[in-house]
Write a protein that holds these residues in place. Sequence first.
Motif, PDB file in Angstrom:
ATOM      1  N   GLN A 312      44.950   2.062  18.293  1.00  0.00           N
ATOM      2  CA  GLN A 312      45.323   2.373  19.666  1.00  0.00           C
ATOM      3  C   GLN A 312      46.085   1.166  20.215  1.00  0.00           C
ATOM      4  OE1 GLN A 312      42.099   4.131  21.945  1.00  0.00           O
ATOM      5  NE2 GLN A 312      42.777   3.170  23.837  1.00  0.00           N
ATOM      6  N   ASP A 313      47.139   1.424  20.989  1.00  0.00           N
ATOM      7  CA  ASP A 313      47.980   0.328  21.475  1.00  0.00           C
ATOM      8  C   ASP A 313      47.413  -0.343  22.717  1.00  0.00           C
ATOM      9  OD1 ASP A 313      49.835   0.720  19.435  1.00  0.00           O
ATOM     10  OD2 ASP A 313      50.937   2.223  20.587  1.00  0.00           O
ATOM     11  N   VAL A 314      47.020   0.469  23.690  1.00  0.00           N
ATOM     12  CA  VAL A 314      46.518  -0.079  24.949  1.00  0.00           C
ATOM     13  C   VAL A 314      45.307   0.739  25.389  1.00  0.00           C
ATOM     14  CG1 VAL A 314      48.775  -0.920  25.705  1.00  0.00           C
ATOM     15  CG2 VAL A 314      48.044   1.401  26.320  1.00  0.00           C
ATOM     16  N   ARG A 315      44.551   0.191  26.331  1.00  0.00           N
ATOM     17  CA  ARG A 315      43.403   0.914  26.853  1.00  0.00           C
ATOM     18  C   ARG A 315      43.878   2.019  27.800  1.00  0.00           C
ATOM     19  NH1 ARG A 315      39.016  -2.436  30.077  1.00  0.00           N
ATOM     20  NH2 ARG A 315      38.899  -3.629  28.128  1.00  0.00           N
ATOM     21  N   TYR A 316      43.389   3.230  27.579  1.00  0.00           N
ATOM     22  CA  TYR A 316      43.741   4.366  28.422  1.00  0.00           C
ATOM     23  C   TYR A 316      42.901   4.360  29.701  1.00  0.00           C
ATOM     24  CZ  TYR A 316      45.091   6.019  23.729  1.00  0.00           C
ATOM     25  OH  TYR A 316      45.589   6.128  22.459  1.00  0.00           O
ATOM     26  N   ASP A 317      43.394   5.074  30.697  1.00  0.00           N
ATOM     27  CA  ASP A 317      42.596   5.348  31.888  1.00  0.00           C
ATOM     28  C   ASP A 317      41.684   6.523  31.551  1.00  0.00           C
ATOM     29  OD1 ASP A 317      41.464   5.798  34.324  1.00  0.00           O
ATOM     30  OD2 ASP A 317      43.325   6.324  35.360  1.00  0.00           O
ATOM     31  N   ALA A 318      40.562   6.224  30.924  1.00  0.00           N
ATOM     32  CA  ALA A 318      39.695   7.275  30.385  1.00  0.00           C
ATOM     33  C   ALA A 318      39.132   8.181  31.461  1.00  0.00           C
ATOM     34  CB  ALA A 318      38.564   6.647  29.585  1.00  0.00           C
ATOM     35  N   ASP A 319      39.027   7.670  32.690  1.00  0.00           N
ATOM     36  CA  ASP A 319      38.475   8.496  33.769  1.00  0.00           C
ATOM     37  C   ASP A 319      39.264   9.793  33.961  1.00  0.00           C
ATOM     38  OD1 ASP A 319      36.517   6.651  34.221  1.00  0.00           O
ATOM     39  OD2 ASP A 319      37.496   5.721  35.952  1.00  0.00           O
ATOM     40  N   LYS A 320      40.535   9.776  33.610  1.00  0.00           N
ATOM     41  CA  LYS A 320      41.367  10.977  33.750  1.00  0.00           C
ATOM     42  C   LYS A 320      40.946  12.064  32.777  1.00  0.00           C
ATOM     43  CE  LYS A 320      45.351   9.087  32.990  1.00  0.00           C
ATOM     44  NZ  LYS A 320      46.824   8.890  32.867  1.00  0.00           N
ATOM     45  N   TYR A 321      40.270  11.657  31.722  1.00  0.00           N
ATOM     46  CA  TYR A 321      39.960  12.597  30.649  1.00  0.00           C
ATOM     47  C   TYR A 321      38.463  12.872  30.524  1.00  0.00           C
ATOM     48  CZ  TYR A 321      44.577  10.735  29.627  1.00  0.00           C
ATOM     49  OH  TYR A 321      45.880  10.310  29.733  1.00  0.00           O
ATOM     50  N   ILE A 322      37.684  12.455  31.500  1.00  0.00           N
ATOM     51  CA  ILE A 322      36.236  12.664  31.469  1.00  0.00           C
ATOM     52  C   ILE A 322      35.812  13.376  32.751  1.00  0.00           C
ATOM     53  CG2 ILE A 322      33.976  11.552  31.367  1.00  0.00           C
ATOM     54  CD1 ILE A 322      35.298   9.221  29.894  1.00  0.00           C
ATOM     55  N   ASP A 323      35.101  14.483  32.595  1.00  0.00           N
ATOM     56  CA  ASP A 323      34.611  15.247  33.737  1.00  0.00           C
ATOM     57  C   ASP A 323      33.163  15.642  33.453  1.00  0.00           C
ATOM     58  OD1 ASP A 323      34.056  16.962  35.805  1.00  0.00           O
ATOM     59  OD2 ASP A 323      35.892  18.144  35.624  1.00  0.00           O
ATOM     60  N   THR A 324      32.234  14.920  34.044  1.00  0.00           N
ATOM     61  CA  THR A 324      30.816  15.137  33.726  1.00  0.00           C
ATOM     62  C   THR A 324      30.071  15.918  34.808  1.00  0.00           C
ATOM     63  OG1 THR A 324      30.256  12.977  34.674  1.00  0.00           O
ATOM     64  CG2 THR A 324      30.690  13.068  32.291  1.00  0.00           C
ATOM     65  N   GLN A 325      30.797  16.656  35.635  1.00  0.00           N
ATOM     66  CA  GLN A 325      30.131  17.411  36.698  1.00  0.00           C
ATOM     67  C   GLN A 325      29.280  18.560  36.171  1.00  0.00           C
ATOM     68  OE1 GLN A 325      32.627  20.170  39.059  1.00  0.00           O
ATOM     69  NE2 GLN A 325      34.363  19.466  37.817  1.00  0.00           N
ATOM     70  N   PHE A 326      29.447  18.903  34.897  1.00  0.00           N
ATOM     71  CA  PHE A 326      28.744  20.060  34.350  1.00  0.00           C
ATOM     72  C   PHE A 326      27.483  19.691  33.573  1.00  0.00           C
ATOM     73  CE2 PHE A 326      33.383  20.587  34.191  1.00  0.00           C
ATOM     74  CZ  PHE A 326      33.532  21.562  35.160  1.00  0.00           C
ATOM     75  N   ILE A 327      27.229  18.405  33.373  1.00  0.00           N
ATOM     76  CA  ILE A 327      26.109  18.031  32.509  1.00  0.00           C
ATOM     77  C   ILE A 327      24.777  18.390  33.166  1.00  0.00           C
ATOM     78  CG2 ILE A 327      27.408  16.184  31.399  1.00  0.00           C
ATOM     79  CD1 ILE A 327      25.876  14.178  33.063  1.00  0.00           C
ATOM     80  N   PRO A 328      23.783  18.776  32.364  1.00  0.00           N
ATOM     81  CA  PRO A 328      22.455  19.094  32.917  1.00  0.00           C
ATOM     82  C   PRO A 328      21.723  17.808  33.282  1.00  0.00           C
ATOM     83  CG  PRO A 328      22.454  19.330  30.531  1.00  0.00           C
ATOM     84  CD  PRO A 328      23.865  19.029  30.922  1.00  0.00           C
TER      85      PRO A 328
END
Length: 342
Positions: A312-328
């Motif tokens: 991987q070249d650089v650190r991504y803005d991972a928050d854009k790709y994580i959505d945990t509103q559905f977790i129990p």
Amino acid sequence: MFKKRSLTVLAGAVALVLAATGCSGTVESLAGEGDSSADGRSVLTLQDSTSYTQLPIRFGVEKGFFDAENLDVKFTQVQDAVTGVATGELTFAFGPTSNYLRAAEKGAPIKIVSSAFRSKGPFFLIARPEIKSFADLRGKTIGIATAGSSMETYTRKILTANGVDPDDVSFIANGVNEQAYGTLTSGQVDATIIHQPFPALGELQGKSVTLARGWDYLPTYHTGVLIAGNDVIDNDPDLLRRSLRAYFKAYTYAKEHYDEYLPWLKSKLGTIDPKAVELALRQEDDIWDNNPAVDPVAIRDTQDIEIEMGLQDVRYDADKYIDTQFIPEEYVKDFTYPRPAR
């Protein structure tokens, strides 16, 4: 950053080895039929994986955990999990965190919606019995599953931590599970990174020794998540919530009721020595934590390791790709990590 080296891919002979060993970590397909259910029930469509680590889902189906959420589970064959969830063919899919982050960064319409039943690397570096130490691996051939995978990352880290320069060995993309085990027992590789139940099986059969456990070397490297497509997230959030709740109920029940789950598991892995199945569960019990929460620190560490490895070249803005509103939320736990071996 490591130096890229050419990798040899094993083929052809692997199938013969598997036939000779009679080893299999899978059960027959239980794929369902049809895309809809009567009486307003929802269909949860999952990849038709029959691997050892995915069997608690089928156990949960038999226990009625998905039925209790008004879900009919359909298993379907897909060649690629990212494509499957992106097109809506799959409701969600399990797989490697770093691969899915890279796919999302490249534009795949997917998001990480939960950690999986475990998120720490369940990989074992095993070797032929005559390999007595890490030093014995110099000049030898090591299987790393797939080039550029998290399993290669673990292999390189384990070697380096034990004084072996990865450039002093030859890496081979030798597949996973039965394939990888077959390449070891046939002598095509001297060592391999691999999942359970094959380290346990090799130990009992006297065909391999375990040199290292992956999570001891990269304790905060995140390896297992569940992903869903943006269409499912936007248009059917209730399906996703119910599906994740049933998923974690299945895995949690299986771990908390080994007395019930283990005989069932042995019956499904009929060609694997039952003693190896039981040993496999014990050997990785401490990382089967059933925590759906996604630790941002682990996601950061994972990306930094991928950058260090040159994947991987650089650190991504991972928050854009994580959505945990559905977790129990009832299954969420504090984040815990093993003490590093080195």
